[in-house]
Design a protein around this motif. Structure first.
Motif, mmCIF file in Angstrom:
data_model
loop_
_atom_site.group_PDB
_atom_site.id
_atom_site.type_symbol
_atom_site.label_atom_id
_atom_site.label_comp_id
_atom_site.label_asym_id
_atom_site.label_seq_id
_atom_site.Cartn_x
_atom_site.Cartn_y
_atom_site.Cartn_z
ATOM 1 N N UNK A 49 8.537 -4.353 10.241
ATOM 2 C CA UNK A 49 7.265 -4.485 10.684
ATOM 3 C C UNK A 49 6.495 -5.871 10.542
ATOM 4 N N UNK A 50 6.405 -6.520 11.637
ATOM 5 C CA UNK A 50 6.027 -8.077 11.810
ATOM 6 C C UNK A 50 4.553 -8.381 11.366
ATOM 7 N N UNK A 51 3.646 -7.190 11.199
ATOM 8 C CA UNK A 51 2.444 -7.406 10.884
ATOM 9 C C UNK A 51 2.227 -8.552 9.803
ATOM 10 N N UNK A 52 2.928 -8.245 8.410
ATOM 11 C CA UNK A 52 2.701 -9.457 7.565
ATOM 12 C C UNK A 52 3.077 -10.604 7.827
ATOM 13 N N UNK A 82 -2.870 -16.549 17.621
ATOM 14 C CA UNK A 82 -2.725 -16.530 18.869
ATOM 15 C C UNK A 82 -2.217 -17.728 19.574
ATOM 16 N N UNK A 83 -2.533 -19.092 19.026
ATOM 17 C CA UNK A 83 -2.165 -20.405 19.580
ATOM 18 C C UNK A 83 -0.847 -20.322 19.338
ATOM 19 N N UNK A 84 -0.336 -20.080 17.984
ATOM 20 C CA UNK A 84 0.938 -20.351 17.720
ATOM 21 C C UNK A 84 1.913 -19.376 18.527
ATOM 22 N N UNK A 85 1.537 -18.113 18.677
ATOM 23 C CA UNK A 85 2.204 -17.283 19.717
ATOM 24 C C UNK A 85 2.658 -17.947 20.848
ATOM 25 N N UNK A 86 1.556 -18.431 21.377
ATOM 26 C CA UNK A 86 1.676 -19.071 22.458
ATOM 27 C C UNK A 86 2.733 -20.318 22.651
ATOM 28 N N UNK A 142 20.392 -14.572 15.051
ATOM 29 C CA UNK A 142 20.808 -14.067 13.736
ATOM 30 C C UNK A 142 19.576 -13.200 13.554
ATOM 31 N N UNK A 143 18.460 -13.788 13.516
ATOM 32 C CA UNK A 143 17.194 -13.329 13.106
ATOM 33 C C UNK A 143 16.332 -13.358 14.605
ATOM 34 N N UNK A 144 16.141 -11.922 14.726
ATOM 35 C CA UNK A 144 15.212 -11.982 16.408
ATOM 36 C C UNK A 144 13.820 -12.029 16.185
ATOM 37 N N UNK A 145 13.152 -13.024 16.658
ATOM 38 C CA UNK A 145 11.700 -13.312 16.625
ATOM 39 C C UNK A 145 10.946 -12.660 17.896
ATOM 40 N N UNK A 146 11.747 -12.569 18.836
ATOM 41 C CA UNK A 146 11.109 -12.482 20.089
ATOM 42 C C UNK A 146 9.883 -11.123 20.066
ATOM 43 N N UNK A 185 6.179 -11.542 21.163
ATOM 44 C CA UNK A 185 5.687 -10.799 22.225
ATOM 45 C C UNK A 185 4.683 -9.656 21.773
ATOM 46 N N UNK A 186 4.664 -9.286 20.763
ATOM 47 C CA UNK A 186 3.658 -8.546 19.975
ATOM 48 C C UNK A 186 3.832 -7.232 20.588
ATOM 49 N N UNK A 187 4.813 -6.800 21.137
ATOM 50 C CA UNK A 187 5.088 -5.314 21.752
ATOM 51 C C UNK A 187 4.213 -4.290 20.816
ATOM 52 N N UNK A 188 3.576 -3.244 21.558
ATOM 53 C CA UNK A 188 3.085 -2.403 20.733
ATOM 54 C C UNK A 188 4.145 -1.323 19.932
#
Length: 387
Positions: free
Chosen positions: A208-211, A267-271, A284-288, A292-295
């Motif tokens: 879970x990417x939330x943290x 939000x700016x960092x994500x952009x 190796x580690x997927x950050x996509x 993208x913050x897919x639900x």
């Protein structure tokens, strides 16, 4: 002593059905055990194309989703195009197993929305043809083609190549508690049907990417993996025959260690992260999915773990990365990455049983390399730096 995980995680375990069997067989066994049902669906994939001007072909292949008696998702059982070495490609297609191919993923999303994955025979694309105001065209080879009203190809439905019904990636629902127990029963079902670990197999863990949604956490993650990724891949025994792994583009490290990135809100960092060219899933580690913050899949995916049928091995590896991601989560943006893997594993907030296991393995690896002839030393092994 059992290893406990605190992070909500999902697992993708790449296996192979024995000759004459299929991933549907495993899905049906699991559904019977949980008193649930199997639902067939279109599973999207992409593969490189040799056709000039078309870098990839988009595919839909048969997948099988298992839900329990209360309608809750348990796991899905899908194809993985990277699993090739254990298949007899000369075998004729299995009856009823077909795939749909197009050169534009948007067209296949129309197929997913309007066509029936349970359609009998070769008629699955009839609704797509109706959308374009045309008729399907059948070929003697068994292929079915849909074109638009100007004759331009839209999609092709064809028999699935020989034995492609055998690859089976188990995709679990997110697991919050008793990770080992949930995996153990799934893998026991697979062993009971003689499923095995294929030569290109890997295990992926989605955290879970939330943290980790902060510039400081992402910067720490990039710095940690840049320094210690090679050593961690050796430690967990990454499969050298696994494909679709690799490094991040250099621009990621440049961005995340900048003062500009550290000063951004999330939000700016994500952009800013989304603007990096070449940052793809197949690292190796997927950050996509984080960016993208897919639900339906807001995760950081660890892709470097080897294939296995042992739940305890998967949980131990997940606990290692839970600790590493926890160290990144807790970073304040100014804390340097520990210089050695030993120091990193000691500092990471990790299940103590898992910490002891991985420190022991690290010391064993260091002893083996230090005693072997060659230009290695304990300091280079423990540092985890890329060579």
């Amino acid at each position: 002593m059992a290893i406990n995980l605190d992070w909500k995680t999902g697992f993708e375990i790449e296996l192979m059905a024995p000759a004459g069997a299929s991933r549907r067989d495993l899905a049906e066994r699991v559904a019977t055990r949980v008193g649930g049902t199997v639902r067939r669906f279109f599973h999207p994939q992409s593969e490189p194309s040799a056709v000039e001007g078309r870098p990839v072909f988009e595919n839909l292949t048969p997948g099988f989703r298992v839900e329990d008696g209360q309608g809750r998702w348990v796991a899905s059982f899908v194809d993985d195009l990277t699993l090739q070495g254990d298949l007899d490609r000369e075998r004729p297609p299995a009856e009823g197993w077909r795939r749909i191919v197009a050169d534009d993923g948007r067209l296949l999303r129309l197929v997913e929305r309007h066509c029936d994955p349970d359609a009998v025979g070769d008629g699955s694309l009839v609704p797509l043809a109706a959308l374009f105001g045309t008729e399907i065209v059948r070929h003697p080879s068994g292929m079915v083609r849909v074109a638009d009203d100007r004759g331009r190809s839209v999609a092709i439905d064809a028999p699935l190549p020989g034995e492609r019904e055998r690859p089976c990636e188990i995709v679990t629902a997110p697991i919050a508690v008793d990770h080992a127990g949930a995996l153990a029963v799934l893998l026991a079902d697979a062993r009971a049907l003689d499923f095995f670990v294929p030569v290109e197999s890997a295990t992926h863990v989605h955290f879970d990417a939330g943290p980790l949604c902060s510039p400081a956490a992402v910067a720490a993650l990039v710095a940690m993996w840049t320094r210690h990724g090679a050593g961690l891949k050796r430690l967990v025994g990454s499969n050298a025959r696994c494909v679709r792994l690799g490094d991040w583009p250099d621009d990621l490290a440049v961005l995340t260690r900048s003062a500009r990135f550290a000063a951004m809100d999330w939000p700016a960092a994500r952009r800013a992260l989304a603007e990096i060219k070449g940052l793809a899933k197949y690292c190796d580690l997927n950050l996509v999915n984080l960016i993208n913050a897919r639900v339906d899949k807001h995760t950081v995916e660890v892709r470097v773990l080897p294939g296995t049928l042992e739940a305890d091995e998967i949980v131990a590896a997940a606990a290692l990365f839970e600790g590493l991601l926890g160290w990144c989560r807790d970073a304040d943006g100014g804390e340097p990455v520990p210089g050695t893997l030993v120091e990193l594993l000691i500092q990471a907030p990790m299940d103590q049983t898992a910490r002891t296991l991985w420190l022991d393995r690290l010391r064993q690896e260091n002893t083996a390399i230090a005693s072997a002839p060659g230009p290695y030393s304990p300091s280079t092994t423990l540092s985890g730096d890329k060579t």
